[in-house]
Design an enzyme around this catalytic site. Structure first.
Site, mmCIF file in Angstrom:
data_model
loop_
_atom_site.group_PDB
_atom_site.id
_atom_site.type_symbol
_atom_site.label_atom_id
_atom_site.label_comp_id
_atom_site.label_asym_id
_atom_site.label_seq_id
_atom_site.Cartn_x
_atom_site.Cartn_y
_atom_site.Cartn_z
ATOM 1 N N GLN A 28 0.840 -1.197 0.000
ATOM 2 C CA GLN A 28 0.000 0.000 0.000
ATOM 3 C C GLN A 28 0.879 1.253 0.000
ATOM 4 O O GLN A 28 1.681 1.469 0.910
ATOM 5 C CB GLN A 28 -0.889 0.002 1.248
ATOM 6 C CG GLN A 28 -1.606 1.317 1.542
ATOM 7 C CD GLN A 28 -2.617 1.676 0.487
ATOM 8 O OE1 GLN A 28 -2.371 2.557 -0.326
ATOM 9 N NE2 GLN A 28 -3.755 1.004 0.504
ATOM 10 N N ARG A 30 -0.183 4.355 0.224
ATOM 11 C CA ARG A 30 -0.749 5.403 1.068
ATOM 12 C C ARG A 30 -0.379 5.166 2.526
ATOM 13 O O ARG A 30 -0.560 4.079 3.065
ATOM 14 C CB ARG A 30 -2.277 5.424 0.920
ATOM 15 C CG ARG A 30 -2.960 6.538 1.705
ATOM 16 C CD ARG A 30 -4.475 6.367 1.617
ATOM 17 N NE ARG A 30 -4.918 6.419 0.237
ATOM 18 C CZ ARG A 30 -5.162 7.538 -0.416
ATOM 19 N NH1 ARG A 30 -5.000 8.704 0.180
ATOM 20 N NH2 ARG A 30 -5.550 7.515 -1.665
ATOM 21 N N GLU A 69 -8.886 -0.461 0.929
ATOM 22 C CA GLU A 69 -8.405 -0.371 2.312
ATOM 23 C C GLU A 69 -9.184 0.657 3.133
ATOM 24 O O GLU A 69 -9.393 0.473 4.333
ATOM 25 C CB GLU A 69 -6.899 -0.042 2.346
ATOM 26 C CG GLU A 69 -6.347 -0.088 3.769
ATOM 27 C CD GLU A 69 -4.860 -0.368 3.834
ATOM 28 O OE1 GLU A 69 -4.271 -0.065 4.879
ATOM 29 O OE2 GLU A 69 -4.307 -0.866 2.848
ATOM 30 N N ARG A 70 -9.651 1.730 2.503
ATOM 31 C CA ARG A 70 -10.447 2.717 3.249
ATOM 32 C C ARG A 70 -11.749 2.085 3.736
ATOM 33 O O ARG A 70 -12.170 2.301 4.880
ATOM 34 C CB ARG A 70 -10.746 3.947 2.390
ATOM 35 C CG ARG A 70 -9.541 4.861 2.195
ATOM 36 C CD ARG A 70 -9.917 6.099 1.385
ATOM 37 N NE ARG A 70 -10.785 6.989 2.135
ATOM 38 C CZ ARG A 70 -12.066 7.206 1.861
ATOM 39 N NH1 ARG A 70 -12.652 6.588 0.847
ATOM 40 N NH2 ARG A 70 -12.785 8.038 2.585
ATOM 41 N N ARG A 106 -7.025 8.241 -7.349
ATOM 42 C CA ARG A 106 -7.573 9.189 -6.394
ATOM 43 C C ARG A 106 -6.720 10.445 -6.386
ATOM 44 O O ARG A 106 -5.591 10.436 -6.828
ATOM 45 C CB ARG A 106 -7.619 8.564 -4.998
ATOM 46 C CG ARG A 106 -8.492 7.322 -4.931
ATOM 47 C CD ARG A 106 -8.415 6.665 -3.570
ATOM 48 N NE ARG A 106 -8.727 7.630 -2.517
ATOM 49 C CZ ARG A 106 -9.953 7.988 -2.177
ATOM 50 N NH1 ARG A 106 -10.986 7.493 -2.813
ATOM 51 N NH2 ARG A 106 -10.154 8.846 -1.193
#
Length: 272
Positions: A28, A30, A69-70, A106
Site C-alpha cells: 500500500q 498510502r 483499504e479505506r 484518487r
C-alpha cells in the site's frame, strides 16, 4: 464511497470475510488516511452497509487487501465483524501494481506518496519515466518532478507529507547546492511563511554566494588540494593542508603507534 480502480466482474463470487482475518496490503503506497473522512465513511457503512465489495487475496490463514483499504478501515472502525469481499489470486508484483494504480486514480495522495508510487512501479515493472508517463496519461516532467522529491532528506519529506511544505517548496529546496543546510532553510520557510516564489529567490541568492566562494577557493587552493591528494594516496591516510598568507600546516591522521611509525618510515623513504 471511494472509487476503485479494480472492478468487480460478473463472474466474481462475493463472500463475507471476517475483519479479524484481513491484513492491510503490504504494498500500500498510502501512509496517511484522513481520520475525519474515515469516520464519515464508517457512519455511512453503519447506515447503508458496504455498497461495493473489497478485493482480497488469500495468504495462508489470512487475507491481504488488494483494493478497498479505506472501506476496510471504516468497517473496522464501525465494529462490524464481516465485510463483503471478492478473493482473487495475485502475485506480489500484481499486488503492488494494482494497489499503486488504484491509489493513483484518487486525488488525495500526498506528493511524497505519489512519488513513491511512481518509483515503486518503475522499479517493479522495470519501466522508464517516459513509459510510465505514457501509461498513466501524464507528462514525463510531471513524473520526474514528483520522483525528485524523494531526494529530499527524510525529515523534509515528512513536512511535505504533513502539508507544512508544498510540492513547490520541496522542488525549490532540492535546488540548494549546500545540501546540509536544507533543513535550516525549510524551517525558515515555515517560520516566515515564505511562498514558493520567495523561496526560489532565496535559494538563487544562496547558490550565487556558494558559487562565488567555491570559484575563489578553487583558484586559490588548486595546488594545495592536489598536493593533499598526492600525500593521501601515498600515505594511505587522511591528509589536509591549510594555508594562510605565506604560511600553513599539514595535518596527517594516524590511529596507533604502529600506524605513526609506518607513516614516518614512508616519509623517510620519500625524503631519500
Amino acid at each position: 464511497m471511494e472509487e476503485t480502480f479494480i472492478d468487480v466482474a460478473d463472474g466474481d463470487i462475493v463472500e463475507n470475510i471476517a475483519v479479524r482475518k484481513i491484513r492491510p496490503n503490504p504494498f500500500q503506497p498510502r501512509r496517511i488516511f484522513n481520520e475525519e473522512a474515515l469516520e464519515e465513511l464508517s457512519q455511512s457503512i453503519k447506515e447503508h452497509g458496504i455498497l461495493q465489495p473489497i478485493i482480497l487475496r488469500k495468504t495462508g490463514n489470512f487475507y491481504e487487501i488488494v483494493a478497498g483499504e479505506r472501506r476496510f478501515r471504516a468497517t473496522k472502525k464501525a465494529l462490524i465483524p464481516e465485510i463483503p469481499a471478492v478473493v482473487r489470486n495475485y502475485n506480489d508484483r500484481e499486488m503492488m501494481e494494482l494497489a499503486t494504480l488504484e491509489n493513483l486514480q484518487r486525488e488525495d495522495l500526498t506528493p511524497i506518496e505519489e512519488a513513491e508510487s511512481y518509483r515503486k512501479l518503475m522499479d517493479a515493472l522495470n519501466m522508464t519515466q517516459e513509459v510510465l508517463a505514457e501509461r498513466l496519461g501524464k507528462s514525463r516532467s510531471y513524473i520526474a518532478n514528483h520522483v525528485r522529491l524523494l531526494t529530499l532528506p527524510e525529515d523534509i519529506q515528512k513536512m511535505v507529507d504533513r502539508g507544512e511544505l508544498s510540492m513547490g517548496h520541496g522542488r525549490a529546496l532540492i535546488g540548494i547546492k549546500r545540501k546540509n543546510i536544507i533543513p535550516i532553510v525549510a524551517k525558515k520557510v515555515i517560520d516566515q511563511q515564505m511562498n514558493v516564489r520567495q523561496l526560489e529567490s532565496y535559494v538563487h541568492a544562496l547558490n550565487k554566494d556558494v558559487s562565488r566562494v567555491t570559484k575563489k577557493k578553487s583558484v586559490k587552493n588548486l595546488y594545495l588540494d592536489e598536493a593533499a591528494a598526492e600525500l593521501r594516496d601515498y600515505l594511505g591516510t587522511s591528509v589536509s593542508i591549510k594555508s594562510s598568507k605565506n604560511k600553513g600546516k599539514i595535518e596527517i591522521d594516524f590511529f596507533s603507534d604502529e600506524d605513526l611509525e609506518r607513516i614516518i618510515n614512508l616519509l623517510k623513504e620519500r625524503g631519500e
